[in-house]
Design a protein around this motif. Structure first.
Motif, PDB file in Angstrom:
ATOM      1  N   LYS A  13     -17.719 -37.422  16.245  1.00 27.55           N
ATOM      2  CA  LYS A  13     -18.059 -36.063  16.666  1.00 27.55           C
ATOM      3  C   LYS A  13     -19.565 -35.810  16.559  1.00 27.55           C
ATOM      4  CE  LYS A  13     -13.559 -33.966  15.814  1.00 27.55           C
ATOM      5  NZ  LYS A  13     -12.804 -32.884  15.121  1.00 27.55           N
ATOM      6  N   ALA A  17     -22.130 -35.096  19.626  1.00 26.62           N
ATOM      7  CA  ALA A  17     -22.974 -33.902  19.626  1.00 26.62           C
ATOM      8  C   ALA A  17     -24.440 -34.250  19.827  1.00 26.62           C
ATOM      9  CB  ALA A  17     -22.788 -33.142  18.318  1.00 26.62           C
ATOM     10  N   ILE A  25     -21.743 -28.547  18.093  1.00 26.75           N
ATOM     11  CA  ILE A  25     -20.901 -28.062  16.995  1.00 26.75           C
ATOM     12  C   ILE A  25     -21.280 -26.608  16.731  1.00 26.75           C
ATOM     13  CG2 ILE A  25     -20.206 -28.461  14.607  1.00 26.75           C
ATOM     14  CD1 ILE A  25     -21.180 -31.410  15.089  1.00 26.75           C
ATOM     15  N   ALA A  29     -16.077 -24.219  13.777  1.00 29.20           N
ATOM     16  CA  ALA A  29     -15.621 -25.603  13.707  1.00 29.20           C
ATOM     17  C   ALA A  29     -15.274 -25.956  12.262  1.00 29.20           C
ATOM     18  CB  ALA A  29     -16.705 -26.544  14.245  1.00 29.20           C
ATOM     19  N   VAL A  34     -18.405 -31.435   9.993  1.00 29.27           N
ATOM     20  CA  VAL A  34     -19.066 -30.216   9.526  1.00 29.27           C
ATOM     21  C   VAL A  34     -19.530 -30.395   8.083  1.00 29.27           C
ATOM     22  CG1 VAL A  34     -18.770 -27.755   9.033  1.00 29.27           C
ATOM     23  CG2 VAL A  34     -17.790 -28.748  11.122  1.00 29.27           C
ATOM     24  N   TYR A  55     -17.416 -24.353   9.195  1.00 30.05           N
ATOM     25  CA  TYR A  55     -18.637 -23.820   9.801  1.00 30.05           C
ATOM     26  C   TYR A  55     -18.529 -22.293   9.825  1.00 30.05           C
ATOM     27  CZ  TYR A  55     -22.738 -24.515  12.885  1.00 30.05           C
ATOM     28  OH  TYR A  55     -24.001 -24.561  13.423  1.00 30.05           O
TER      29      TYR A  55
END
Length: 419
Positions: A13, A17, A25, A29, A34, A55
């Motif tokens: 992820k 990103a 992100i 999230a 995160v 997040y």
């Protein structure tokens, strides 16, 4: 380009990103990716957030603060940074984390802001369980700090960003020996710190034992309350390195009471023990209770009153057990010095005492050991109890000092002259 930092690389992820706008992100999230962003913000920016993988508003504010400090924004369509972790933000976090990871690890340090005379004198830490959250303890000797009861010191934690600092009290009574706290913690209520057991809106977990505080920056200052005499350890760690500081809370020497004459009137049948009404002007309430004090002590060396409270003219008050150092309401008003204190002028030297008084106080094993150490030849020990205190401890004294001369003995009192 693939992410380089050990923290970020390989995370699908985060890798996405870093190269794709749709994979940015955003607030709301959640997940391990995160949590890694949160860890980076804590380590690089000292963000006051928890790495919980969510997040939320706190993380969004930390992302925005990070971007503002570094002017991270797409000038093609932005005039102000936002709170989204996009390509530029992930790249910046990764770059800084890679640089940090490439630097030699600096050791964690715990430093007093105002050094004390005993700072740096080593003590040995033995027999303590190693907690998994604090995996590395230094071997051998530890530095130590000495504080007086009911004082506050500032200590500085260095190289422990994103770690924890905690205080562990050793053999503490109901009153804490020490407590660490962050004075900027919004939920801290000063009146709840040591009263005598900390309570407050932060909950018992915050105050567990001597307190645990998260380290958001380096250097980071926290406060250390010293309350009841005893021993404590302050540990700080960043997960790979740790430091430990030994803290000794000790009461200073108390001046011998003055202003009233020594006892002269003896109890019936005694030559050495004062009568209860020997000084009628010194009473608690309407009852004179200063009987059982030494009359005409030998006075060839130091005169010591064990566990007393400013009650025997010319005798210095001391304790042989730090647990029983305090006297007053809940043992929290005044604190006696310790016979075994290593500080010159506070502790009692070997064989320096000619007269010892114990009134209505327990005769503990540590008390027997202390008397043996500090008593000079011919030292006179006067003990006076009441009720069970007299009948229980007189046999203990006679057994411990079997070779002593018994100058007087009553059901509730005894005078011994040690060999």
């Amino acid at each position: 380009m693939a992410l380089q930092s050990q923290l970020f690389r390989g995370d699908l992820k985060l890798e996405a990103a870093a190269v794709s706008d749709p994979a940015h992100i955003v607030p709301g999230a959640a997940g391990e990716h995160v949590r890694k962003i949160q860890l980076a913000l804590i380590l690089l920016d000292g963000a006051a957030i928890d790495a919980d993988g969510k997040y939320g508003p706190g993380t969004a504010a930390a992302v925005l603060a990070y971007k503002r400090k570094r002017s991270i924004l797409n000038r093609a369509y932005q005039h102000q940074p936002d709170n989204i972790a996009g390509k530029m933000t992930i790249a910046s976090l990764d770059r800084e984390m890679f640089a940090r990871e490439s630097m030699p690890a600096a050791p964690v340090q715990i430093l007093p802001v105002t050094p004390r005379p005993y700072m740096g004198r080593p003590v040995v830490r033995l027999g303590f369980k190693i907690d998994v959250d604090f995996p590395v303890f230094p071997s051998g000797n530890l530095p130590r700090m000495r504080l007086a009861p009911v004082t506050t010191e500032k200590i500085e934690i260095v190289n422990a960003i994103s770690g924890r600092v905690r205080c562990m009290n050793v053999g503490a009574s109901e009153a804490k020996v020490c407590l660490i706290f962050d004075p900027d913690e919004p939920g801290l209520v000063p009146a709840s710190r040591l009263n005598p057991v900390p309570r407050g809106p932060l909950g018992e977990a915050y105050y567990a034992d001597g307190g645990t505080v998260r380290v958001p920056a380096s250097p980071f200052r926290i406060h250390l309350d010293a309350f009841h005499p005893g021993n404590a350890f302050v540990d700080a760690t960043n997960g790979t390195s740790a430091a430990t500081l030994a803290v000794e809370v000790r009461a200073p020497r108390i001046a011998a009471p003055s202003g009233f004459p020594p006892p002269t009137k003896t109890r019936p049948g005694s030559r050495f023990i004062s009568a209860a009404d020997s000084e009628p002007g010194f009473r608690r309430g309407s009852r004179a209770d200063y009987g059982g004090r030494p009359v005409n002590p030998r006075n060839t060396g130091r005169k010591i009153n064990l566990f007393g409270s400013q009650e025997t003219p010319g005798f210095d008050d001391y304790t042989t057990d730090l647990h029983y150092s305090g006297f007053g309401a809940r043992q929290s008003l005044v604190f006696r010095p310790w016979t075994e204190d290593s500080e010159v002028g506070t502790g009692i030297e070997n064989g320096s005492v000619s007269d010892i008084c114990i009134r209505d106080s327990p005769v503990l094993p540590v008390t027997i050991a202390a008397i043996r150490r500090i008593a000079a030849p011919g030292c006179r020990v006067t003990f006076a109890g009441s009720g069970e205190g007299g009948t229980k401890y007189i046999p203990i004294l006679k057994s411990a000092f079997a070779g002593a001369a018994i100058l007087e003995e009553f059901a509730d009192a005894i005078v011994l002259e040690l060999r």
